[in-house]
Motif scaffolding. Structure first.
Motif, mmCIF file in Angstrom:
data_model
loop_
_atom_site.group_PDB
_atom_site.id
_atom_site.type_symbol
_atom_site.label_atom_id
_atom_site.label_comp_id
_atom_site.label_asym_id
_atom_site.label_seq_id
_atom_site.Cartn_x
_atom_site.Cartn_y
_atom_site.Cartn_z
ATOM 1 N N ALA A 115 0.848 -1.129 -0.013
ATOM 2 C CA ALA A 115 -0.054 0.048 -0.045
ATOM 3 C C ALA A 115 0.749 1.182 0.087
ATOM 4 N N ALA A 116 1.880 1.359 0.892
ATOM 5 C CA ALA A 116 2.657 2.377 0.887
ATOM 6 C C ALA A 116 3.580 2.561 -0.695
ATOM 7 N N LEU A 117 3.515 1.577 -1.273
ATOM 8 C CA LEU A 117 3.995 1.573 -2.732
ATOM 9 C C LEU A 117 3.175 1.829 -3.756
ATOM 10 N N GLY A 118 1.898 2.033 -3.337
ATOM 11 C CA GLY A 118 0.535 2.230 -4.183
ATOM 12 C C GLY A 118 0.409 0.958 -5.118
ATOM 13 N N PHE B 78 -2.324 -6.781 -5.997
ATOM 14 C CA PHE B 78 -2.326 -8.014 -5.272
ATOM 15 C C PHE B 78 -3.678 -8.228 -4.543
ATOM 16 N N PRO B 79 -4.656 -8.305 -5.162
ATOM 17 C CA PRO B 79 -5.945 -8.426 -4.618
ATOM 18 C C PRO B 79 -6.346 -9.784 -4.039
ATOM 19 N N PRO C 128 1.696 -10.176 -14.841
ATOM 20 C CA PRO C 128 3.077 -10.384 -14.982
ATOM 21 C C PRO C 128 3.914 -9.247 -14.571
ATOM 22 N N GLU C 129 3.556 -8.038 -14.811
ATOM 23 C CA GLU C 129 3.935 -6.659 -14.450
ATOM 24 C C GLU C 129 3.949 -6.562 -12.896
ATOM 25 N N ALA C 130 3.060 -7.031 -12.226
ATOM 26 C CA ALA C 130 2.976 -6.789 -10.820
ATOM 27 C C ALA C 130 4.268 -7.976 -10.213
#
Length: 99
Positions: free
Chosen positions: A40-43, A48-49, A70-72
Motif C-alpha cells: 500500500a505504501a508503494l501504491g 495483489f487483490p 506479470p507486470e506486478a
C-alpha cells in the motif's frame, strides 16, 4: 506431496485434533498484513487483490499472493532485488573505513 518448508502441503479444509491451526494462521495474518502495508505504501495494493493468510494441514501459516499480473510480479521481483542490493552495499565495509 510437500516441499521441505511444507508450503505445498494441502490447505487445511478438514481440521485435525491437536494441530495448532490458529497459531499458524495468526503468523500468516501478521505476515500478510505487513506485506499489504508495504504494498500500500508503494501504491501496489490493487496489484495483489488475492493477498491473504491461510494455513496448511500441518498448521503451518501460509501467505498467499493470489493471481497477479506479470507486470506486478516483475515489479515485486525488482523491489526485492533492489532491497537485496542495498543490504549488500550496507554490509560491505567502505573503502574509507579501512584507512
Amino acid at each position: 506431496m510437500t516441499d521441505r518448508r511444507g508450503v505445498i502441503a494441502p490447505r487445511a479444509e478438514n481440521l485435525t485434533v491437536g494441530v495448532s491451526y490458529v497459531r499458524g494462521w495468526g503468523e500468516a495474518r501478521r505476515g500478510a498484513d505487513c506485506l499489504a502495508e508495504q504494498l500500500a505504501a508503494l501504491g501496489l495494493e490493487a496489484d495483489f487483490p488475492g493477498l491473504t493468510a491461510d494455513v496448511n494441514v500441518r498448521g503451518d501459516g501460509l501467505v498467499r499472493l493470489g493471481t497477479v499480473r506479470p507486470e506486478a510480479a516483475l515489479l515485486l521481483a525488482g523491489l526485492i532485488q533492489a532491497g537485496l542490493e542495498a543490504t549488500e552495499r550496507e554490509a560491505r565495509p567502505s573503502a574509507s573505513a579501512s584507512l
